[in-house]
Design a protein around this motif. Structure first.
Motif, PDB file in Angstrom:
ATOM      1  N   ASP A 177      36.128  55.511  59.862  1.00 54.11           N
ATOM      2  CA  ASP A 177      36.511  55.759  58.256  1.00 54.11           C
ATOM      3  C   ASP A 177      35.746  56.816  57.694  1.00 54.11           C
ATOM      4  O   ASP A 177      34.475  56.653  57.609  1.00 54.11           O
ATOM      5  CB  ASP A 177      36.337  54.152  57.509  1.00 54.11           C
ATOM      6  CG  ASP A 177      36.540  54.692  56.140  1.00 54.11           C
ATOM      7  OD1 ASP A 177      36.998  55.673  55.835  1.00 54.11           O
ATOM      8  OD2 ASP A 177      36.282  53.527  55.228  1.00 54.11           O
ATOM      9  N   THR A 223      35.425  58.357  55.145  1.00 51.39           N
ATOM     10  CA  THR A 223      35.219  58.182  53.761  1.00 51.39           C
ATOM     11  C   THR A 223      33.658  57.596  53.540  1.00 51.39           C
ATOM     12  O   THR A 223      32.953  57.680  52.707  1.00 51.39           O
ATOM     13  CB  THR A 223      36.022  57.487  52.976  1.00 51.39           C
ATOM     14  OG1 THR A 223      36.169  56.213  53.290  1.00 51.39           O
ATOM     15  CG2 THR A 223      37.475  58.215  52.910  1.00 51.39           C
ATOM     16  N   GLU A 227      42.491  58.896  56.460  1.00 49.34           N
ATOM     17  CA  GLU A 227      41.208  59.453  56.593  1.00 49.34           C
ATOM     18  C   GLU A 227      40.361  58.738  57.670  1.00 49.34           C
ATOM     19  O   GLU A 227      39.273  58.813  57.603  1.00 49.34           O
ATOM     20  CB  GLU A 227      40.480  59.138  55.093  1.00 49.34           C
ATOM     21  CG  GLU A 227      41.256  59.900  54.066  1.00 49.34           C
ATOM     22  CD  GLU A 227      40.572  60.216  52.966  1.00 49.34           C
ATOM     23  OE1 GLU A 227      39.616  61.045  52.903  1.00 49.34           O
ATOM     24  OE2 GLU A 227      40.536  59.652  51.743  1.00 49.34           O
TER      25      GLU A 227
END
Ligand code: FES
Length: 166
Positions: free
Chosen positions: A46, A48, A146
């Protein structure tokens, strides 16, 4: 055929049948990837959640994996970076291309230094100092929203491979 001979023949037939059953069963089992291998086949990252301008550590198929999320304050590398949203990412297998040790990142020098023979790579994974001559390997990966999925081949990976030939 006498009774004893028939008994021996039936026993041999039963033994052969059992052997064939186990051999064929084992053969088909070996054609299927083990469940653990399927779980290890891809690593989902991930983006982020990654720290900015720092190396993040993961593993993929039991190999160390380094990921650098960066902004334009660090040197960008068109042959090794992918852009997702506002940031650039470099994905690297953390195995020295000289003889296979695991380089350590030195944050103050902003480079990877291999403990085995002092080979060095910049934070983008490019070889800097002998005896290393090849960059850290970019593993196959795919971008989905993302998420970086290491272990699957996607368009961004193919583009990087194409760019690295130029
Ligand atoms: S294994 Fe890394 S420099 Fe030799």
């Amino acid at each position: 055929m006498d009774r004893n001979r028939r008994l021996v023949n039936y026993s041999l037939l039963a033994l052969t049948g059992t052997g064939v059953y186990y051999t064929v069963g084992t053969m088909f089992q070996s054609l299927e990837p083990p469940k653990k291998a399927l779980l290890d086949a891809a690593t989902y990252i991930d983006t982020t959640a990654l720290p900015l301008n720092e190396i993040a550590y993961f593993s993929w198929q039991k190999k160390p994996l380094f990921i650098l999320k960066k902004d334009a304050t660090l040197t960008l590398d068109k042959k090794r970076d992918i852009k997702i949203g506002d940031y650039y990412y470099t994905v690297m297998v953390g195995i020295c291309t000289h003889l296979g040790c695991v380089p350590k990142y030195n944050a103050s020098l902003k480079r990877f230094i291999c403990p085995c023979h002092n080979g060095q790579f910049d934070y983008n994974g490019n070889a800097l100092a002998s005896p290393v001559t090849k960059p850290l390997v970019i593993p196959p990966f795919k971008v989905h929203d993302e998420m970086i999925i290491v272990g699957e081949v996607g368009e961004a990976y193919l583009q990087l491979m194409e760019a690295s030939k130029a």
